[in-house]
Design a protein around this motif. Structure first.
Motif, short mmCIF file in Angstrom:
data_model
loop_
_atom_site.label_atom_id
_atom_site.label_comp_id
_atom_site.label_asym_id
_atom_site.label_seq_id
_atom_site.Cartn_x
_atom_site.Cartn_y
_atom_site.Cartn_z
N THR A 172 61.91 22.26 -29.43
CA THR A 172 63.33 22.48 -29.22
C THR A 172 63.75 21.88 -27.89
N GLU A 173 64.75 21.02 -27.93
CA GLU A 173 65.30 20.44 -26.71
C GLU A 173 66.63 21.11 -26.39
N THR A 174 66.86 21.36 -25.13
CA THR A 174 68.13 21.90 -24.68
C THR A 174 68.56 21.18 -23.40
N GLY A 175 69.82 21.33 -23.07
CA GLY A 175 70.32 20.82 -21.80
C GLY A 175 71.22 19.61 -21.90
N GLY A 176 71.34 19.02 -23.08
CA GLY A 176 72.22 17.87 -23.21
C GLY A 176 73.67 18.24 -22.95
N ASP A 177 74.41 17.29 -22.39
CA ASP A 177 75.80 17.57 -22.04
C ASP A 177 76.50 16.26 -21.75
N SER A 178 77.79 16.37 -21.46
CA SER A 178 78.59 15.22 -21.03
C SER A 178 78.77 15.30 -19.53
N VAL A 179 78.46 14.22 -18.84
CA VAL A 179 78.59 14.18 -17.39
C VAL A 179 79.19 12.84 -16.98
N ALA A 205 79.19 9.46 -14.51
CA ALA A 205 78.20 8.61 -13.87
C ALA A 205 77.93 9.10 -12.45
N GLY A 206 76.65 9.08 -12.10
CA GLY A 206 76.25 9.58 -10.79
C GLY A 206 75.82 11.04 -10.82
N GLY A 207 76.10 11.69 -11.91
CA GLY A 207 75.76 13.11 -12.04
C GLY A 207 74.32 13.33 -12.44
N SER A 208 73.98 14.59 -12.65
CA SER A 208 72.61 14.99 -12.98
C SER A 208 72.60 15.94 -14.17
N LEU A 209 71.51 15.93 -14.86
CA LEU A 209 71.27 16.88 -15.94
C LEU A 209 69.79 17.24 -15.95
N ARG A 210 69.50 18.43 -16.44
CA ARG A 210 68.12 18.85 -16.61
C ARG A 210 67.92 19.22 -18.07
N LEU A 211 67.08 18.48 -18.74
CA LEU A 211 66.75 18.77 -20.13
C LEU A 211 65.45 19.57 -20.17
N SER A 212 65.37 20.45 -21.14
CA SER A 212 64.16 21.26 -21.33
C SER A 212 63.61 21.05 -22.72
N CYS A 213 62.28 21.07 -22.81
CA CYS A 213 61.59 20.94 -24.08
C CYS A 213 60.66 22.13 -24.24
N GLN A 214 60.83 22.84 -25.32
CA GLN A 214 59.96 23.99 -25.60
C GLN A 214 59.19 23.72 -26.88
N VAL A 215 57.88 23.80 -26.79
CA VAL A 215 57.00 23.66 -27.94
C VAL A 215 56.43 25.03 -28.22
N SER A 216 56.70 25.56 -29.38
CA SER A 216 56.27 26.92 -29.68
C SER A 216 55.48 26.97 -30.98
N GLY A 217 54.64 28.00 -31.07
CA GLY A 217 53.88 28.21 -32.29
C GLY A 217 52.51 27.59 -32.31
N LEU A 244 62.95 17.64 -18.00
CA LEU A 244 63.23 16.29 -17.52
C LEU A 244 64.46 16.37 -16.63
N GLN A 245 64.26 16.24 -15.32
CA GLN A 245 65.36 16.23 -14.38
C GLN A 245 65.86 14.80 -14.27
N MET A 246 67.13 14.62 -14.57
CA MET A 246 67.72 13.28 -14.57
C MET A 246 68.82 13.21 -13.52
N ASN A 247 68.65 12.35 -12.55
CA ASN A 247 69.62 12.18 -11.47
C ASN A 247 70.23 10.79 -11.51
N ASP A 248 71.37 10.66 -10.85
CA ASP A 248 72.04 9.36 -10.73
C ASP A 248 72.22 8.71 -12.11
N LEU A 249 72.75 9.48 -13.02
CA LEU A 249 72.91 8.99 -14.39
C LEU A 249 73.93 7.88 -14.47
N THR A 250 73.69 6.97 -15.39
CA THR A 250 74.62 5.87 -15.64
C THR A 250 75.02 5.89 -17.12
#
Length: 132
Positions: free
Chosen positions: A4-11, A13-25, A82-88
């Motif tokens: 399961t991936e979470t954290g996607g969004d609209s930002v 340019a120059g902004g940051s996002l942090r995506l998370s990946c959870q592997v379960s089971g 996944l920490q993503m900085n300085d997005l384009t």
């Protein structure tokens, strides 16, 4: 096994996002987790990967801007971010997480490339949109 991936969004340019990946089971540690991204109509591309020893690899476009965290293992759950900085605007894509869990341990390169023999479980993806 669920990915399961979470954290996607609209930002902007120059902004940051942090995506998370959870592997379960899956109780065992597994081997590696990797992030990929895909734009509609284009081939999937590797972004970053991390193995159970904490070694990482990145695409050229991700180096210096993105950071993948070590795999946290808690029982049947494994997570990485996944920490993503300085997005384009070129980072706009669906970001997909995948895990290598069983069989022969793949190389970190195989994990990063998403080789069919290496990756066992894939998520549905989370959408990242970067506007100028």
């Amino acid at each position: 096994v669920y990915v399961t991936e979470t954290g996607g969004d609209s930002v902007q340019a120059g902004g940051s996002l942090r995506l998370s990946c959870q592997v379960s089971g899956f109780q065992l540690s597994g081997y590696c987790i990797a992030w990929f991204r895909q734009v509609e109509g284009k081939a999937r591309e590797g972004v970053a990967a991390v193995d159970i020893d904490g070694r990482t690899t990145y695409s050229e476009s991700a180096k210096g801007r993105f950071t993948i965290t070590p795999i946290a293992h808690d029982g049947a759950e494994k997570t990485t971010s996944l920490q993503m900085n300085d997005l384009t605007v070129n980072d706009t894509a669906k970001y997909i997480c995948a895990a290598s869990l069983v069989g022969m341990r793949p190389t970190l390169g195989d994990c990063y490339s998403g080789a069919a023999h290496a990756m066992d479980a894939w998520g549905q993806g989370t959408l990242v949109t970067v506007s100028s």
